[in-house]
Write a protein that holds these residues in place. Structure first.
Motif, PDB file in Angstrom:
ATOM      1  N   GLY A 196       0.825  -1.190   0.000  1.00 25.16           N
ATOM      2  CA  GLY A 196       0.000   0.000   0.000  1.00 25.16           C
ATOM      3  C   GLY A 196       0.859   1.240   0.000  1.00 25.16           C
ATOM      4  O   GLY A 196       2.060   1.192  -0.291  1.00 25.16           O
ATOM      5  N   ARG A 197       0.241   2.363   0.346  1.00 28.08           N
ATOM      6  CA  ARG A 197       0.954   3.635   0.413  1.00 28.08           C
ATOM      7  C   ARG A 197       0.708   4.272   1.775  1.00 28.08           C
ATOM      8  O   ARG A 197      -0.434   4.382   2.227  1.00 28.08           O
ATOM      9  CB  ARG A 197       0.497   4.577  -0.700  1.00 28.08           C
ATOM     10  N   PHE A 229       4.822   0.664   0.436  1.00 28.08           N
ATOM     11  CA  PHE A 229       5.423  -0.248   1.401  1.00 28.08           C
ATOM     12  C   PHE A 229       4.922  -1.667   1.184  1.00 28.08           C
ATOM     13  O   PHE A 229       3.908  -1.899   0.520  1.00 28.08           O
ATOM     14  CB  PHE A 229       5.100   0.190   2.846  1.00 28.08           C
ATOM     15  N   TYR A 230       5.640  -2.597   1.774  1.00 29.46           N
ATOM     16  CA  TYR A 230       5.292  -4.026   1.834  1.00 29.46           C
ATOM     17  C   TYR A 230       5.370  -4.443   3.289  1.00 29.46           C
ATOM     18  O   TYR A 230       6.261  -4.012   4.027  1.00 29.46           O
ATOM     19  CB  TYR A 230       6.294  -4.836   1.010  1.00 29.46           C
ATOM     20  N   ARG A 231       4.441  -5.287   3.740  1.00 30.82           N
ATOM     21  CA  ARG A 231       4.533  -5.864   5.080  1.00 30.82           C
ATOM     22  C   ARG A 231       3.649  -7.098   5.154  1.00 30.82           C
ATOM     23  O   ARG A 231       2.744  -7.299   4.325  1.00 30.82           O
ATOM     24  CB  ARG A 231       4.126  -4.858   6.156  1.00 30.82           C
ATOM     25  N   LEU A 232       3.894  -7.919   6.170  1.00 27.02           N
ATOM     26  CA  LEU A 232       3.042  -9.068   6.412  1.00 27.02           C
ATOM     27  C   LEU A 232       1.707  -8.592   6.970  1.00 27.02           C
ATOM     28  O   LEU A 232       1.571  -7.469   7.449  1.00 27.02           O
ATOM     29  CB  LEU A 232       3.724 -10.035   7.371  1.00 27.02           C
ATOM     30  N   ARG A 233       0.716  -9.465   6.926  1.00 25.62           N
ATOM     31  CA  ARG A 233      -0.636  -9.057   7.303  1.00 25.62           C
ATOM     32  C   ARG A 233      -0.718  -8.572   8.748  1.00 25.62           C
ATOM     33  O   ARG A 233      -1.536  -7.715   9.074  1.00 25.62           O
ATOM     34  CB  ARG A 233      -1.618 -10.218   7.095  1.00 25.62           C
ATOM     35  N   ASP A 234       0.120  -9.108   9.645  1.00 25.87           N
ATOM     36  CA  ASP A 234       0.045  -8.701  11.047  1.00 25.87           C
ATOM     37  C   ASP A 234       0.817  -7.414  11.315  1.00 25.87           C
ATOM     38  O   ASP A 234       0.910  -6.958  12.455  1.00 25.87           O
ATOM     39  CB  ASP A 234       0.528  -9.817  11.969  1.00 25.87           C
ATOM     40  N   LEU A 258       9.207   0.232  -0.615  1.00 32.78           N
ATOM     41  CA  LEU A 258       9.262  -0.327  -1.957  1.00 32.78           C
ATOM     42  C   LEU A 258       9.645   0.752  -2.957  1.00 32.78           C
ATOM     43  O   LEU A 258       9.476   1.945  -2.696  1.00 32.78           O
ATOM     44  CB  LEU A 258       7.901  -0.906  -2.349  1.00 32.78           C
ATOM     45  N   PRO A 259      10.153   0.341  -4.127  1.00 29.69           N
ATOM     46  CA  PRO A 259      10.372   1.319  -5.196  1.00 29.69           C
ATOM     47  C   PRO A 259       9.053   1.994  -5.554  1.00 29.69           C
ATOM     48  O   PRO A 259       7.979   1.421  -5.365  1.00 29.69           O
ATOM     49  CB  PRO A 259      10.888   0.463  -6.360  1.00 29.69           C
ATOM     50  N   ASP A 260       9.118   3.192  -6.058  1.00 23.37           N
ATOM     51  CA  ASP A 260       7.906   3.930  -6.381  1.00 23.37           C
ATOM     52  C   ASP A 260       7.222   3.303  -7.577  1.00 23.37           C
ATOM     53  O   ASP A 260       7.766   3.256  -8.674  1.00 23.37           O
ATOM     54  CB  ASP A 260       8.242   5.398  -6.673  1.00 23.37           C
ATOM     55  N   SER A 261       6.041   2.781  -7.350  1.00 23.66           N
ATOM     56  CA  SER A 261       5.230   2.180  -8.404  1.00 23.66           C
ATOM     57  C   SER A 261       3.832   2.044  -7.857  1.00 23.66           C
ATOM     58  O   SER A 261       3.593   2.293  -6.678  1.00 23.66           O
ATOM     59  CB  SER A 261       5.774   0.796  -8.798  1.00 23.66           C
ATOM     60  N   THR A 262       2.903   1.676  -8.713  1.00 27.80           N
ATOM     61  CA  THR A 262       1.582   1.382  -8.211  1.00 27.80           C
ATOM     62  C   THR A 262       1.666   0.127  -7.361  1.00 27.80           C
ATOM     63  O   THR A 262       2.057  -0.923  -7.857  1.00 27.80           O
ATOM     64  CB  THR A 262       0.584   1.173  -9.363  1.00 27.80           C
ATOM     65  N   PRO A 263       1.332   0.190  -6.063  1.00 30.90           N
ATOM     66  CA  PRO A 263       1.516  -0.978  -5.216  1.00 30.90           C
ATOM     67  C   PRO A 263       0.710  -2.171  -5.710  1.00 30.90           C
ATOM     68  O   PRO A 263      -0.418  -2.023  -6.170  1.00 30.90           O
ATOM     69  CB  PRO A 263       1.016  -0.505  -3.842  1.00 30.90           C
ATOM     70  N   GLY A 264       1.277  -3.308  -5.597  1.00 32.61           N
ATOM     71  CA  GLY A 264       0.609  -4.548  -5.951  1.00 32.61           C
ATOM     72  C   GLY A 264       1.601  -5.681  -5.925  1.00 32.61           C
ATOM     73  O   GLY A 264       2.798  -5.464  -6.133  1.00 32.61           O
ATOM     74  N   LEU A 265       1.129  -6.868  -5.631  1.00 29.79           N
ATOM     75  CA  LEU A 265       2.002  -8.028  -5.540  1.00 29.79           C
ATOM     76  C   LEU A 265       1.499  -9.143  -6.430  1.00 29.79           C
ATOM     77  O   LEU A 265       0.307  -9.267  -6.675  1.00 29.79           O
ATOM     78  CB  LEU A 265       2.067  -8.553  -4.100  1.00 29.79           C
ATOM     79  N   ALA A 266       2.398  -9.968  -6.874  1.00 30.05           N
ATOM     80  CA  ALA A 266       2.074 -11.205  -7.549  1.00 30.05           C
ATOM     81  C   ALA A 266       2.760 -12.315  -6.767  1.00 30.05           C
ATOM     82  O   ALA A 266       3.928 -12.183  -6.411  1.00 30.05           O
ATOM     83  CB  ALA A 266       2.579 -11.181  -8.990  1.00 30.05           C
ATOM     84  N   HIS A 267       2.023 -13.373  -6.468  1.00 33.25           N
ATOM     85  CA  HIS A 267       2.630 -14.505  -5.758  1.00 33.25           C
ATOM     86  C   HIS A 267       3.012 -14.120  -4.330  1.00 33.25           C
ATOM     87  O   HIS A 267       3.838 -14.773  -3.714  1.00 33.25           O
ATOM     88  CB  HIS A 267       3.909 -14.944  -6.485  1.00 33.25           C
ATOM     89  N   ASP A 268       2.454 -13.022  -3.788  1.00 33.85           N
ATOM     90  CA  ASP A 268       2.897 -12.457  -2.507  1.00 33.85           C
ATOM     91  C   ASP A 268       4.401 -12.195  -2.522  1.00 33.85           C
ATOM     92  O   ASP A 268       5.053 -12.210  -1.472  1.00 33.85           O
ATOM     93  CB  ASP A 268       2.563 -13.391  -1.333  1.00 33.85           C
ATOM     94  N   ARG A 269       4.934 -11.911  -3.705  1.00 33.23           N
ATOM     95  CA  ARG A 269       6.402 -11.905  -3.839  1.00 33.23           C
ATOM     96  C   ARG A 269       6.909 -11.003  -4.948  1.00 33.23           C
ATOM     97  O   ARG A 269       7.990 -10.424  -4.816  1.00 33.23           O
ATOM     98  CB  ARG A 269       6.847 -13.350  -4.086  1.00 33.23           C
ATOM     99  N   LEU A 284      10.318  -7.390 -10.340  1.00 22.90           N
ATOM    100  CA  LEU A 284      11.160  -7.411  -9.146  1.00 22.90           C
ATOM    101  C   LEU A 284      10.729  -8.540  -8.226  1.00 22.90           C
ATOM    102  O   LEU A 284       9.546  -8.674  -7.912  1.00 22.90           O
ATOM    103  CB  LEU A 284      11.047  -6.066  -8.422  1.00 22.90           C
ATOM    104  N   ASP A 285      11.667  -9.359  -7.808  1.00 30.96           N
ATOM    105  CA  ASP A 285      11.434 -10.453  -6.866  1.00 30.96           C
ATOM    106  C   ASP A 285      11.785  -9.955  -5.470  1.00 30.96           C
ATOM    107  O   ASP A 285      12.953  -9.739  -5.146  1.00 30.96           O
ATOM    108  CB  ASP A 285      12.293 -11.650  -7.247  1.00 30.96           C
ATOM    109  N   LEU A 286      10.775  -9.750  -4.628  1.00 33.98           N
ATOM    110  CA  LEU A 286      11.012  -9.209  -3.294  1.00 33.98           C
ATOM    111  C   LEU A 286      11.700 -10.203  -2.372  1.00 33.98           C
ATOM    112  O   LEU A 286      12.264  -9.815  -1.350  1.00 33.98           O
ATOM    113  CB  LEU A 286       9.684  -8.771  -2.669  1.00 33.98           C
ATOM    114  N   THR A 287      11.662 -11.476  -2.709  1.00 33.29           N
ATOM    115  CA  THR A 287      12.313 -12.474  -1.868  1.00 33.29           C
ATOM    116  C   THR A 287      13.823 -12.448  -2.038  1.00 33.29           C
ATOM    117  O   THR A 287      14.571 -12.568  -1.069  1.00 33.29           O
ATOM    118  CB  THR A 287      11.773 -13.883  -2.189  1.00 33.29           C
ATOM    119  N   THR A 288      14.274 -12.294  -3.259  1.00 29.64           N
ATOM    120  CA  THR A 288      15.711 -12.360  -3.533  1.00 29.64           C
ATOM    121  C   THR A 288      16.317 -11.012  -3.877  1.00 29.64           C
ATOM    122  O   THR A 288      17.548 -10.876  -3.863  1.00 29.64           O
ATOM    123  CB  THR A 288      15.982 -13.315  -4.712  1.00 29.64           C
TER     124      THR A 288
END
Length: 406
Positions: free
Chosen positions: A310-311, A318-323, A330-341, A355-359
């Motif tokens: 979200g923003r 930003f990115y974060r876990l649900r809790d 995050l880099p500036d872009s329209t927030p959104g995830l694929a594969h939670d990753r 961009l792979d947020l895991t690696t």
């Protein structure tokens, strides 16, 4: 600290955050069919306008836009009510190169290209992957009105027609899903949803008969356990025997939408008032729930089974876990995830990367502004957990199988 050391530290920390969540939380049962993901932004706009569903990734005019939601394999969930977590100090992703290496070089095992036209000269648009080497395609009778579904073998380049599709004027086939040897889809006519089925081996479509009419507009369906599970744009999750029969409401999911079966949630993907998408989710098989942490003033919140993007203040993504734990800039872009990753981001004007947020790895998608300066962007459709990203580039489709990225 050197750039390489910073990158390594980031990758280690982010992997620990995500890996820790995976170890702490139960996994959503797998085995449900992959869903059809991709359509054009124009189809997305029309879909939201008429409140109908499902699509295929695509290219469309406009500014640089990122992936809007997650796709992929069976991720865990941070269960229970969200705590008012204190996020760890903000840590940005390692700086990406001005232009990363092409996606096909970064992830050669995951990227394929196929002709944009079938051998008979008709344009075939990728829907989803049936397995690692078989793509499901649709052809159109007129703009975005499917008239047939085919398979394409990535190893041989051979195509095979699965079925012809015939719908009345103004009625579109959508929501294609596969499972248990069947291809199923829905049509929406005058605020009423109907379902259709055909063997993947080929044949004529048959109507999946229901004991009562389905009043409402279908927004997602899956095939699971001998049944079609579907949700409506107006809210509500239901099941229907694959061979037809009684439409049964899913207990406790009267206002919910399917996220990734058996996870359903509310609000759904369509949030006209900028509500947090899938803020609350429910596992309809176990009864487990998860409430995502959303702080006052945050916007564009899109949540998956495991994580949210979200923003925050100043519209910083930003990115974060649900809790609420593991928050990262995050880099500036329209927030959104694929594969939670995965996400897409502009590395510079006109250049988009996956961009792979895991690696922390990234790959250039290869799309560029046209001769008139119009920006082309890659974004997913409404299913956050399909394994396929597909977009047209130079009379070919580039296919990225997210399930093959390790």
């Amino acid at each position: 600290m050197s750039d390489d050391a910073t990158r390594t530290a980031y990758e280690r920390e982010l992997a620990q955050v995500i890996g820790g969540a995976a170890r702490r939380a139960p996994r959503a049962p797998g085995g449900y069919a992959a869903q059809v993901l991709t359509r054009s932004r124009r189809r997305r706009a029309r879909t939201q306008a008429i409140l109908a569903a499902v699509a295929v990734v695509v290219v469309a005019g406009g500014g640089g836009i990122g992936l809007r939601e997650a796709l992929g394999a069976d991720p865990p969930v941070a269960a229970g009510p969200a705590r008012e977590a204190t996020p760890s100090p903000a840590m940005t992703l390692p700086a990406m190169p001005a232009v990363p290496d092409p996606v096909a070089q970064v992830w050669p095992e995951a990227v394929h290209t196929i002709p944009a036209k079938l051998p008979d000269g008709r344009r075939g648009r990728p829907l989803t992957l049936l397995d690692e080497h078989t793509v499901l395609l649709e052809t159109w009778e007129s703009f975005e009105k499917a008239d047939a579904v085919h398979t394409y073998d990535l190893r041989t380049g051979r195509t095979r027609k699965v079925t012809d599709i015939r719908t009345p004027k103004g009625v579109f086939a959508s929501g294609f899903a596969v499972g248990e040897g069947k291809l199923v889809w829905q049509t929406i006519d005058k605020m009423r949803t109907s379902f259709w089925s055909v063997p993947l081996s080929g044949g004529k479509p048959t109507a999946v008969k229901t004991d009562t009419p389905v009043e409402g507009r279908g927004d997602k369906l899956v095939v699971t356990g001998g049944k079609i599970a579907f949700s409506l744009h107006e809210g509500g999750v239901f099941t229907l025997p694959l061979e037809g029969g009684a439409v049964t409401p899913v207990e406790g999911a009267g206002r919910h939408h399917i996220l990734k079966w058996p996870w359903v949630g509310t609000p759904g993907a369509y949030t006209p008032d900028n509500e947090p998408s899938f803020e609350r989710i429910l596992n309809v098989e176990t009864g487990q729930t998860s409430q995502a942490l959303v702080r006052p003033g945050e916007e564009d919140i899109r949540c998956g089974v495991t994580a949210c993007v979200g923003r925050g203040p100043g519209r910083k993504p930003f990115y974060r876990l649900r809790d609420g734990s593991g928050e990262r800039a995050l880099p500036d872009s329209t927030p959104g995830l694929a594969h939670d990753r995965f996400m897409t981001a502009q590395v510079r004007p006109g250049v988009q990367a996956l961009l792979d947020l895991t690696t922390g790895r990234s790959g250039d998608l290869g799309v560029r502004p046209d001769a008139e300066g119009r920006q082309v962007s890659v974004q997913p459709g409404l299913d956050p957990y399909d394994r396929l990203i597909a977009y047209e580039l130079k009379n070919e489709y580039v296919l990225i199988d997210l399930a093959r990225i390790r």
